[in-house]
Write a protein that holds these residues in place. Structure first.
Motif, PDB file in Angstrom:
ATOM      1  N   ILE A 139       6.507   8.902 -40.148  1.00 23.80           N
ATOM      2  CA  ILE A 139       5.991   9.145 -41.500  1.00 23.80           C
ATOM      3  C   ILE A 139       5.635  10.624 -41.611  1.00 23.80           C
ATOM      4  O   ILE A 139       4.758  11.115 -40.902  1.00 23.80           O
ATOM      5  N   GLU A 140       6.317  11.321 -42.493  1.00 25.64           N
ATOM      6  CA  GLU A 140       6.053  12.744 -42.692  1.00 25.64           C
ATOM      7  C   GLU A 140       4.751  12.935 -43.475  1.00 25.64           C
ATOM      8  O   GLU A 140       4.216  11.994 -44.077  1.00 25.64           O
ATOM      9  N   SER A 141       4.253  14.166 -43.466  1.00 22.45           N
ATOM     10  CA  SER A 141       2.989  14.468 -44.165  1.00 22.45           C
ATOM     11  C   SER A 141       3.210  15.513 -45.255  1.00 22.45           C
ATOM     12  O   SER A 141       2.553  16.545 -45.297  1.00 22.45           O
ATOM     13  N   ALA A 142       4.159  15.241 -46.142  1.00 22.22           N
ATOM     14  CA  ALA A 142       4.432  16.157 -47.246  1.00 22.22           C
ATOM     15  C   ALA A 142       3.282  16.199 -48.234  1.00 22.22           C
ATOM     16  O   ALA A 142       3.051  17.212 -48.897  1.00 22.22           O
ATOM     17  N   HIS A 143       2.556  15.105 -48.345  1.00 25.25           N
ATOM     18  CA  HIS A 143       1.418  15.004 -49.254  1.00 25.25           C
ATOM     19  C   HIS A 143       0.123  14.954 -48.447  1.00 25.25           C
ATOM     20  O   HIS A 143       0.114  14.519 -47.297  1.00 25.25           O
ATOM     21  N   PRO A 144      -0.999  15.365 -49.034  1.00 25.35           N
ATOM     22  CA  PRO A 144      -2.274  15.368 -48.297  1.00 25.35           C
ATOM     23  C   PRO A 144      -2.649  13.979 -47.795  1.00 25.35           C
ATOM     24  O   PRO A 144      -2.350  12.963 -48.434  1.00 25.35           O
ATOM     25  N   LEU A 145      -3.313  13.954 -46.649  1.00 20.34           N
ATOM     26  CA  LEU A 145      -3.812  12.694 -46.109  1.00 20.34           C
ATOM     27  C   LEU A 145      -5.119  12.322 -46.799  1.00 20.34           C
ATOM     28  O   LEU A 145      -5.817  13.184 -47.348  1.00 20.34           O
ATOM     29  N   PRO A 146      -5.479  11.040 -46.801  1.00 22.18           N
ATOM     30  CA  PRO A 146      -6.725  10.619 -47.445  1.00 22.18           C
ATOM     31  C   PRO A 146      -7.947  11.316 -46.855  1.00 22.18           C
ATOM     32  O   PRO A 146      -8.077  11.429 -45.628  1.00 22.18           O
ATOM     33  N   LYS A 147      -8.845  11.753 -47.725  1.00 21.04           N
ATOM     34  CA  LYS A 147     -10.052  12.430 -47.250  1.00 21.04           C
ATOM     35  C   LYS A 147     -10.981  11.491 -46.488  1.00 21.04           C
ATOM     36  O   LYS A 147     -11.789  11.933 -45.674  1.00 21.04           O
ATOM     37  N   GLY A 148     -10.857  10.190 -46.749  1.00 19.41           N
ATOM     38  CA  GLY A 148     -11.667   9.222 -46.023  1.00 19.41           C
ATOM     39  C   GLY A 148     -11.376   9.201 -44.533  1.00 19.41           C
ATOM     40  O   GLY A 148     -12.185   8.715 -43.745  1.00 19.41           O
ATOM     41  N   ASN A 149     -10.215   9.741 -44.130  1.00 16.52           N
ATOM     42  CA  ASN A 149      -9.885   9.814 -42.706  1.00 16.52           C
ATOM     43  C   ASN A 149     -10.868  10.682 -41.928  1.00 16.52           C
ATOM     44  O   ASN A 149     -10.977  10.569 -40.699  1.00 16.52           O
ATOM     45  N   LEU A 150     -11.580  11.559 -42.638  1.00 13.99           N
ATOM     46  CA  LEU A 150     -12.502  12.471 -41.966  1.00 13.99           C
ATOM     47  C   LEU A 150     -13.635  11.739 -41.260  1.00 13.99           C
ATOM     48  O   LEU A 150     -14.293  12.305 -40.384  1.00 13.99           O
ATOM     49  N   HIS A 151     -13.860  10.476 -41.606  1.00 12.35           N
ATOM     50  CA  HIS A 151     -14.922   9.688 -40.982  1.00 12.35           C
ATOM     51  C   HIS A 151     -14.418   8.861 -39.794  1.00 12.35           C
ATOM     52  O   HIS A 151     -15.193   8.119 -39.197  1.00 12.35           O
ATOM     53  N   LEU A 152     -13.143   8.988 -39.455  1.00  9.58           N
ATOM     54  CA  LEU A 152     -12.525   8.091 -38.487  1.00  9.58           C
ATOM     55  C   LEU A 152     -12.111   8.857 -37.232  1.00  9.58           C
ATOM     56  O   LEU A 152     -11.428   9.891 -37.306  1.00  9.58           O
ATOM     57  N   PHE A 153     -12.508   8.326 -36.077  1.00 13.64           N
ATOM     58  CA  PHE A 153     -12.339   9.034 -34.818  1.00 13.64           C
ATOM     59  C   PHE A 153     -11.764   8.115 -33.743  1.00 13.64           C
ATOM     60  O   PHE A 153     -11.831   6.883 -33.851  1.00 13.64           O
ATOM     61  N   VAL A 154     -11.243   8.758 -32.688  1.00 15.13           N
ATOM     62  CA  VAL A 154     -10.743   8.033 -31.526  1.00 15.13           C
ATOM     63  C   VAL A 154     -11.344   8.676 -30.279  1.00 15.13           C
ATOM     64  O   VAL A 154     -11.537   9.898 -30.232  1.00 15.13           O
ATOM     65  N   ALA A 155     -11.652   7.860 -29.287  1.00 13.46           N
ATOM     66  CA  ALA A 155     -12.216   8.369 -28.030  1.00 13.46           C
ATOM     67  C   ALA A 155     -11.087   8.775 -27.092  1.00 13.46           C
ATOM     68  O   ALA A 155     -10.239   7.953 -26.743  1.00 13.46           O
ATOM     69  N   ARG A 156     -11.089  10.039 -26.722  1.00 20.60           N
ATOM     70  CA  ARG A 156     -10.092  10.558 -25.789  1.00 20.60           C
ATOM     71  C   ARG A 156     -10.782  11.454 -24.763  1.00 20.60           C
ATOM     72  O   ARG A 156     -11.471  12.405 -25.134  1.00 20.60           O
ATOM     73  N   GLU A 157     -10.629  11.115 -23.483  1.00 21.55           N
ATOM     74  CA  GLU A 157     -11.176  11.905 -22.381  1.00 21.55           C
ATOM     75  C   GLU A 157     -12.675  12.180 -22.562  1.00 21.55           C
ATOM     76  O   GLU A 157     -13.150  13.293 -22.364  1.00 21.55           O
ATOM     77  N   GLY A 158     -13.396  11.135 -22.967  1.00 19.92           N
ATOM     78  CA  GLY A 158     -14.845  11.234 -23.086  1.00 19.92           C
ATOM     79  C   GLY A 158     -15.340  11.903 -24.345  1.00 19.92           C
ATOM     80  O   GLY A 158     -16.549  12.092 -24.513  1.00 19.92           O
ATOM     81  N   GLU A 159     -14.457  12.261 -25.254  1.00 19.58           N
ATOM     82  CA  GLU A 159     -14.862  12.917 -26.495  1.00 19.58           C
ATOM     83  C   GLU A 159     -14.318  12.148 -27.697  1.00 19.58           C
ATOM     84  O   GLU A 159     -13.322  11.430 -27.595  1.00 19.58           O
ATOM     85  N   LEU A 160     -14.989  12.314 -28.829  1.00 16.91           N
ATOM     86  CA  LEU A 160     -14.483  11.766 -30.077  1.00 16.91           C
ATOM     87  C   LEU A 160     -13.714  12.856 -30.811  1.00 16.91           C
ATOM     88  O   LEU A 160     -14.243  13.937 -31.078  1.00 16.91           O
ATOM     89  N   ILE A 161     -12.472  12.564 -31.116  1.00 22.58           N
ATOM     90  CA  ILE A 161     -11.650  13.505 -31.858  1.00 22.58           C
ATOM     91  C   ILE A 161     -11.151  12.821 -33.129  1.00 22.58           C
ATOM     92  O   ILE A 161     -11.115  11.587 -33.206  1.00 22.58           O
ATOM     93  N   PRO A 162     -10.778  13.580 -34.154  1.00 19.06           N
ATOM     94  CA  PRO A 162     -10.240  12.956 -35.370  1.00 19.06           C
ATOM     95  C   PRO A 162      -9.039  12.076 -35.049  1.00 19.06           C
ATOM     96  O   PRO A 162      -8.157  12.461 -34.267  1.00 19.06           O
ATOM     97  N   ASP A 163      -9.037  10.897 -35.609  1.00 16.76           N
ATOM     98  CA  ASP A 163      -7.953   9.952 -35.350  1.00 16.76           C
ATOM     99  C   ASP A 163      -6.652  10.488 -35.956  1.00 16.76           C
ATOM    100  O   ASP A 163      -6.591  10.749 -37.149  1.00 16.76           O
TER     101      ASP A 163
END
Length: 295
Positions: A155-179
């Motif tokens: 899925i390409e990102s020609a259009h902006p992603l939803p701003k609600g994504n800013l509240h969503l994270f994933v745990a990677r190597e002991g840190e929370l990063i934007p999903d």
């Protein structure tokens, strides 16, 4: 094409029944609503389950609606969030043969985080994925899981992603990063008269997801788009994660894409739906728990 409140459906049309959505149905006290999504799709003699809601309530609703989950031929998970895959355990109990398709992504804990004080897990039950590994099919790239049923991960990102994504994270190597939402997919079902595009929450942006389907199947008319558009901000406060102008622009662009019909609910939010409807008119319809749509 249209909405049906009856149990029957017109021959040769796809029938989509909402097993779980945020809003309760009118006049059906026997159905449970929850913040989540689960759709039962009947097409060309096949039954497909798209998402399982946040709990096992979708299965109780299926029974009340006369749908036998044991007859489902395949299940598809739109992305790795609990409000779409929280009922996986219940489905495994109800159906002992259907494969469950989801995007191949690194197993990880996922979180909603906002206002410096709110933090809660929103990912799948990773232990369940491990225990029932033989039932899950992890896909990457475009995959046809049944005749005419396609899953798209590119899925390409020609259009902006939803701003609600800013509240969503994933745990990677002991840190929370934007999903990065490398666990999300689009389902496309192609019939003789066109295709229907299914999105769970559209974290990649509904415009990008519809364009991905249109690009993959160029020349095939889009009969309908159904799913959440992820325009809600903080669900607990029913806020909107976009400006009015941004939502209006989205509505105009969706119309330009040419689908005959749009059905949306769940993470779209009531405020955004009202604005979209002011632009799109009755080509856009809401759906809720127990709704039946024929396309």
């Amino acid at each position: 094409m249209g909405r049906s409140n009856a149990g029957g459906h017109r021959e040769n049309e796809m029938k989509i029944t909402t097993l779980i959505e945020n809003d309760p149905p009118e006049g059906r006290d026997d159905l449970i609503a929850e913040f989540g999504l689960s759709l039962h799709v009947q097409t060309d003699g096949r039954q497909i389950l798209f998402d399982t809601g946040a709990s096992g309530a979708f299965a109780d609703n299926a029974e009340a609606l006369g749908i036998d989950l044991e007859k489902v031929n395949a299940a598809v998970l739109s992305h790795h969030h609990f409000d779409h895959g929280g009922g996986l355990g219940r489905f495994l109990e109800a159906n002992h043969r259907a494969p469950i398709y989801l995007r191949d992504a690194e197993p990880a804990d996922r979180f909603f985080k906002a206002l410096a004080i709110l933090k809660r897990p929103i990912g799948l039950d990773l232990a369940l994925l491990g225990r029932s590994r033989d039932r899950f099919e992890f896909i990457d790239g475009e995959t046809e899981v049944a005749d005419g049923v396609h899953l798209i991960t590119e899925i390409e990102s020609a259009h902006p992603l939803p701003k609600g994504n800013l509240h969503l994270f994933v745990a990677r190597e002991g840190e929370l990063i934007p999903d990065p939402f490398d666990h999300e997919l689009v389902m496309v079902i192609i019939e003789d008269d066109g295709m229907v595009v299914f999105s769970g929450c559209s974290h990649h942006g509904i415009l990008n997801m519809v364009e991905a389907a249109a690009a993959r199947f160029s020349g095939v008319p889009i009969k309908a788009v159904i799913g959440g558009f992820h325009l809600i901000g903080l669900p607990i406060f029913n806020t909107m994660a976009a400006s009015r102008g941004e939502v209006e622009a989205m509505g105009r662009r969706l119309l330009e894409m040419g689908p005959q019909k749009f059905y949306t609910a769940h993470c779209t939010g009531a405020k955004a739906f009202k604005i979209l409807h002011s632009v799109m008119g009755d080509i856009l319809e809401p759906f809720q728990t127990g709704s039946v749509v024929e396309v």
